[in-house]
Design an enzyme around this catalytic site. Sequence first.
Site, PDB file in Angstrom:
ATOM      1  N   PHE A  16       0.836  -1.208   0.000  1.00 54.86           N
ATOM      2  CA  PHE A  16       0.000   0.000   0.000  1.00 54.86           C
ATOM      3  C   PHE A  16       0.876   1.265   0.000  1.00 54.86           C
ATOM      4  CE2 PHE A  16      -2.212   2.722   3.410  1.00 54.86           C
ATOM      5  CZ  PHE A  16      -2.833   3.538   2.486  1.00 54.86           C
ATOM      6  N   ASP A  61      13.290 -11.408  -1.088  1.00 54.32           N
ATOM      7  CA  ASP A  61      12.976 -11.359   0.345  1.00 54.32           C
ATOM      8  C   ASP A  61      14.106 -10.603   1.047  1.00 54.32           C
ATOM      9  OD1 ASP A  61      12.765 -11.866   3.075  1.00 54.32           O
ATOM     10  OD2 ASP A  61      12.006 -13.901   2.793  1.00 54.32           O
ATOM     11  N   SER A  80       7.485  -5.016   5.348  1.00 49.84           N
ATOM     12  CA  SER A  80       7.050  -5.680   6.585  1.00 49.84           C
ATOM     13  C   SER A  80       5.553  -5.919   6.484  1.00 49.84           C
ATOM     14  CB  SER A  80       7.299  -4.786   7.806  1.00 49.84           C
ATOM     15  OG  SER A  80       6.670  -5.335   8.951  1.00 49.84           O
ATOM     16  N   GLY A 112      23.125  -2.357   5.817  1.00 49.35           N
ATOM     17  CA  GLY A 112      24.425  -2.749   5.252  1.00 49.35           C
ATOM     18  C   GLY A 112      24.565  -2.266   3.822  1.00 49.35           C
ATOM     19  N   ALA A 124      10.792   2.818   7.843  1.00 45.64           N
ATOM     20  CA  ALA A 124       9.369   2.926   8.172  1.00 45.64           C
ATOM     21  C   ALA A 124       9.151   2.291   9.534  1.00 45.64           C
ATOM     22  CB  ALA A 124       8.526   2.208   7.119  1.00 45.64           C
ATOM     23  N   TYR A 155       5.663  -7.676  15.836  1.00 45.71           N
ATOM     24  CA  TYR A 155       5.727  -6.444  15.038  1.00 45.71           C
ATOM     25  C   TYR A 155       6.374  -5.327  15.859  1.00 45.71           C
ATOM     26  CZ  TYR A 155       3.785  -2.686  12.033  1.00 45.71           C
ATOM     27  OH  TYR A 155       3.603  -1.604  11.206  1.00 45.71           O
ATOM     28  N   THR A 185      -2.807   4.893   8.590  1.00 42.90           N
ATOM     29  CA  THR A 185      -2.956   5.564   7.297  1.00 42.90           C
ATOM     30  C   THR A 185      -3.871   4.741   6.403  1.00 42.90           C
ATOM     31  OG1 THR A 185      -0.767   6.532   7.538  1.00 42.90           O
ATOM     32  CG2 THR A 185      -1.643   6.443   5.307  1.00 42.90           C
TER      33      THR A 185
END
Length: 328
Positions: A16, A61, A80, A112, A124, A155, A185
Site C-alpha cells: 500500500f 525477500d 514488513s 548494510g 518505516a 511487530y 494511514t
Amino acid sequence: MKGSTMRILITGAAGFLGSHLCDRLLAEGHTVTGMDNFITGSPDNLAHLAGHPRFSFIRHDVSNFIFVPGRLDAILHFASPASPNANSPRGYVNLPIQTMKAGALGTHNTLGLARANKARFLLASTSEIYGDPIEHPQRESYWGHVDPNGIRSVYDEAKRFAEALTMAYHRFHGIDTRIVRIFNTFGPRMHLDDGRVVPNFLSQALCGKPLTIYGDGQQTRSFCYVSDLIDGIVRLLYSDIHDPVNIGNPTETTILEFANSINRLAGNSAGIVYKDLRSEGDPQRRQPDITRARSLLSWEPKVTMEEGITLTIPYFQEKLGLSGGCCS
Ligand code: NAD
Ligand code: UDP
C-alpha cells in the site's frame, strides 16, 4: 537533497504505502527500484509502472542478503507485514517469524546496503512502538508501554529493534539515517482482505452489511490520508533529521464514531454489529503529537478523514466489482 535526482531503492514497493512512494518519487524525477516478495503486497499495485523508463523491480525477500547492481543514493525500508488482524492471512500475527525477520534481518541487510553505497536510509517505523500508550498524545520522546512477548510483539519489538539498529548504524558508522513513525494511514491500494479497520468497514459498508466493531468501539485511532503521509515522508527524506519523527493525522476518533462516519459516507443503512474480536494488546488510545513534524518539516495533514474516505470509496467499489452492483 531536494532538487538533485537520486537512485532510490524502496523495499515493500508492492504494498500500500510502498507503491504510493514509488509514484511520488518517480514524479519528483528520481530513478526508483522497487523490491518485494509479495508476502502481503500485490504486483497489481505496481502494474501501472510497467515500462516506466525510470522504474525497475526486483523480486526478493529482504531477510536474505540484498544485491542491487549499480550505485544507490537512498534506501527506504518499508518491507514488513503491517496488519495486526489475527483473522487475516496477511496479518502479522499469522506471519510472526517473517515479520520479525523483515524488521530485524531486513533492516540489517538494508542498512548494510546503505553503508556499502554511502546512501541515505529511511526506516518505516510505526506508532506501535508506543504499544498500548499511557502517555497521550504520543510524543517522540515517549518510550512506550509495550508487551515484549504478546501476539503483537512480533511487530512492535521488530520495529523497536529496527529503530535501535538504525540509530546504531548512524552513531557508529555515520550512516545518514531517518526514522518515520507512521500512524494509521488509509487510502487506495489497501488490501481488501488484510483485516485492518478501513478495508473491513469500507467493504462491509459498500456491500450493505453491518460494520463489525471489535469490543465496545470506545478505543480511538487517528486516521491519516495516504497523500498527506507520503508528503511527510518525502519531506523527512529531504531533511537532515536523524531522530524519529511522528507522521500522522492528530484528529482522534473513537472506532464507533468512525464506523458511523463510514456508514454515512457510503450511504449504508445496515448499522453496526459488536464482536468480541479485539486482539490481545489492541491499544485503547492512539494519537500522534506532530509538533516535531510541524516545526522541523513544516508539515501537517491537509485531507480530513471524511475527504479521504470519499477519495478512497471508488477504489473499493472497483475492487469489489461494484460497478455491476453485487457483493458476495
Ligand atoms: P503492506 O502489507 O501493504 O506493504 C508491505 C509490503 O512489504 C508488502 O508488499 C509485502 O509483500 C512486503 N514485504 C513484507 N515482507 C517482505 C520481505 N521479507 N521481503 C520483501 N518484501 C516484503 O503494508 P503497508 O501498510 O504498506 O506498510 C508498509 C510499511 O509501513 C510497513 O513497514 C509498516 O510497518 C509501516 N506502517 C504502515 C502503517 C499503515 O497505517 N499503513 C502504519 C505504521 C507503519
Ligand atoms: N477494528 C474493528 N473492526 C474491524 C477491524 C478493526 O473494530 O473490523 C478495530 C480494532 O480492534 C482496532 C481498530 O479498529 O481497535 C484499528 O484496527 P486496525 O486493525 O486497523 O489497526 P491498529 O490500529 O490496531 O494497528
